[in-house]
Design an enzyme around this catalytic site. Structure first.
Site, short mmCIF file in Angstrom:
data_model
loop_
_atom_site.label_atom_id
_atom_site.label_comp_id
_atom_site.label_asym_id
_atom_site.label_seq_id
_atom_site.Cartn_x
_atom_site.Cartn_y
_atom_site.Cartn_z
N CYS A 188 8.11 3.99 -20.29
CA CYS A 188 7.56 3.82 -18.94
C CYS A 188 6.84 2.47 -18.79
O CYS A 188 7.51 1.45 -18.77
CB CYS A 188 6.68 5.01 -18.58
SG CYS A 188 6.58 5.24 -16.82
N HIS B 211 8.78 9.99 -19.95
CA HIS B 211 7.70 10.21 -20.92
C HIS B 211 8.08 11.30 -21.93
O HIS B 211 7.69 12.45 -21.75
CB HIS B 211 6.43 10.66 -20.19
CG HIS B 211 5.72 9.58 -19.47
ND1 HIS B 211 4.75 8.82 -20.06
CD2 HIS B 211 5.84 9.13 -18.21
CE1 HIS B 211 4.29 7.94 -19.19
NE2 HIS B 211 4.95 8.10 -18.06
N GLU C 18 6.82 11.94 -24.65
CA GLU C 18 5.65 12.39 -25.41
C GLU C 18 4.89 13.51 -24.70
O GLU C 18 3.93 14.04 -25.23
CB GLU C 18 4.72 11.20 -25.68
CG GLU C 18 3.97 10.64 -24.49
CD GLU C 18 4.83 9.80 -23.55
OE1 GLU C 18 6.06 9.77 -23.72
OE2 GLU C 18 4.26 9.22 -22.61
N1 GLN Z 1 3.78 2.75 -12.60
C1 GLN Z 1 3.26 2.31 -13.86
C2 GLN Z 1 3.29 0.79 -13.98
O1 GLN Z 1 3.82 0.14 -13.16
C3 GLN Z 1 4.01 2.93 -15.02
C4 GLN Z 1 3.82 4.41 -14.95
C5 GLN Z 1 3.86 5.10 -16.28
O2 GLN Z 1 3.75 4.50 -17.36
N2 GLN Z 1 3.95 6.40 -16.18
O3 GLN Z 1 2.79 0.27 -14.91
#
Ligand code: GLN
Length: 198
Positions: free
Chosen positions: A82, A175, A177
């Site tokens: 992410c 995610h 995790e």
């Molecule tokens: N929206 C977040 C960002 O731009 C990332 C979101 C996440 O890691 N769940 O950094």
């Protein structure tokens, strides 16, 4: 006999603790990485989810950008989830944050739009055995484009790549995790040199 690898989780910001728990469940010895000298003692690194702008600011505040790039250049496996995927990218649709520029992917932050900021789905991931993986996307980044050396391991039904690999670099938009299913972590540990994975 080769020593068993130690895995680092970048612990500046975000959900690093959940990654540590998943890795420990697989018998890995884990280090929460907050300083660049700790990179010397680890064999692989996870950059967790969180907020990529905050994480990048802290990375710069602690002078970790250059050491992190050097770590990746050494060929040791790195996995970004992410916000971590955003930081691994070489091209971002936005001006901020400045990513590490390691993986040949173009990314738009929060790219799934406001209405579907967060969603869950089942994913078949190449190299991950068994049933589909339940994947949780939270304000997830959208991979807009992948370079020729980037392999797509999983896509949404519309063809959007959500798990990609470029050699020793792995990135997932969701995610793994958070769901108690450690099969992606197992996949990552198996990217370590033969005989060293926990
Ligand atoms: N929206 C977040 C960002 O731009 C990332 C979101 C996440 O890691 N769940 O950094």
């Amino acid at each position: 006999m080769t020593a068993t690898a130690t895995v680092g989780v970048l612990a500046l910001q975000g959900d690093f603790q959940e990654h540590c728990t998943a890795l420990q469940g697989l018998g890995a010895s884990v280090v929460e990485v907050r300083r660049s000298d700790q990179l010397d003692g680890i064999d692989a690194l996870i950059i967790p989810g969180g907020e990529s702008t905050s994480m990048a600011k802290l990375m710069d505040a602690y002078a970790m950008r250059v050491p992190l790039r050097a770590f990746a250049s050494s060929g040791r496996p790195v996995w970004g989830t992410c916000a971590g995927l955003i930081l691994l990218a070489s091209r971002l649709a936005e001006d901020r944050p400045e990513p590490l520029g390691l993986m040949d992917i173009a990314v738009r932050r929060n790219g799934f739009g406001r209405q579907v900021d967060s969603f869950e789905t089942e994913l078949d991931i190449a190299g991950v055995p068994g049933d589909a993986v339940h994947a949780v996307f939270i304000r997830a980044p959208l991979i807009l484009d992948t370079g020729p050396d980037v392999q797509t391991l999983a896509s949404l039904e519309d063809g959007t790549a959500v798990v990609v690999r470029q050699g020793h670099l792995l990135a997932s938009a969701f995610h793994p995790e958070l769901t108690g299913d450690a099969r992606m972590h197992r996949y990552f540990l198996d990217m370590l040199p033969v005989g060293t994975a926990p």
